[in-house]
Motif scaffolding. Structure first.
Motif, PDB file in Angstrom:
ATOM      1  N   GLU A  13      14.629  47.489  11.800  1.00  0.00           N
ATOM      2  CA  GLU A  13      15.000  46.605  10.690  1.00  0.00           C
ATOM      3  C   GLU A  13      13.981  45.480  10.519  1.00  0.00           C
ATOM      4  O   GLU A  13      13.621  45.129   9.386  1.00  0.00           O
ATOM      5  CB  GLU A  13      16.401  46.027  10.912  1.00  0.00           C
ATOM      6  CG  GLU A  13      17.492  47.064  10.802  1.00  0.00           C
ATOM      7  CD  GLU A  13      18.848  46.571  11.258  1.00  0.00           C
ATOM      8  OE1 GLU A  13      19.841  46.971  10.640  1.00  0.00           O
ATOM      9  OE2 GLU A  13      18.914  45.790  12.238  1.00  0.00           O
ATOM     10  N   TRP A  17      11.465  44.837   7.295  1.00  0.00           N
ATOM     11  CA  TRP A  17      11.407  43.518   6.663  1.00  0.00           C
ATOM     12  C   TRP A  17       9.966  43.001   6.605  1.00  0.00           C
ATOM     13  O   TRP A  17       9.532  42.444   5.600  1.00  0.00           O
ATOM     14  CB  TRP A  17      12.282  42.560   7.459  1.00  0.00           C
ATOM     15  CG  TRP A  17      12.658  41.300   6.761  1.00  0.00           C
ATOM     16  CD1 TRP A  17      12.330  40.924   5.496  1.00  0.00           C
ATOM     17  CD2 TRP A  17      13.429  40.237   7.300  1.00  0.00           C
ATOM     18  NE1 TRP A  17      12.865  39.695   5.225  1.00  0.00           N
ATOM     19  CE2 TRP A  17      13.535  39.245   6.308  1.00  0.00           C
ATOM     20  CE3 TRP A  17      14.027  40.025   8.528  1.00  0.00           C
ATOM     21  CZ2 TRP A  17      14.223  38.062   6.506  1.00  0.00           C
ATOM     22  CZ3 TRP A  17      14.726  38.847   8.721  1.00  0.00           C
ATOM     23  CH2 TRP A  17      14.829  37.885   7.724  1.00  0.00           C
ATOM     24  N   GLU A  47      18.237  37.424  13.295  1.00  0.00           N
ATOM     25  CA  GLU A  47      17.699  37.218  11.954  1.00  0.00           C
ATOM     26  C   GLU A  47      17.123  35.812  11.832  1.00  0.00           C
ATOM     27  O   GLU A  47      16.056  35.607  11.260  1.00  0.00           O
ATOM     28  CB  GLU A  47      18.795  37.442  10.916  1.00  0.00           C
ATOM     29  CG  GLU A  47      18.320  37.274   9.487  1.00  0.00           C
ATOM     30  CD  GLU A  47      19.426  37.504   8.487  1.00  0.00           C
ATOM     31  OE1 GLU A  47      19.520  36.706   7.543  1.00  0.00           O
ATOM     32  OE2 GLU A  47      20.181  38.481   8.640  1.00  0.00           O
TER      33      GLU A  47
END
Length: 59
Positions: A13, A17, A47
């Protein structure tokens, strides 16, 4: 830290990104100063830490 949440992201992920490969994330996160979390044997990234890294690097 400004933005982001405490959601844990997989290396895949984070790679998606940042528009790099998953292998690049796994090999370079320490060099980049990107903080990681270990969940058992799994590598995860908050995150919030990814957002902080991007702010520091590209302000």
């Amino acid at each position: 830290m400004r933005g982001g949440s405490y959601v844990l992201l997989t290396p895949a992920e984070v790679a998606d990104w940042l528009k790099v490969s998953e292998g690049t994330v796994k090999n370079k996160y320490r060099t980049w100063g990107l903080r990681s979390q270990k969940v058992g044997r799994l590598l995860r990234f908050r995150e919030r830490d990814v957002v902080d890294y991007l702010d520091r690097k590209y302000g």
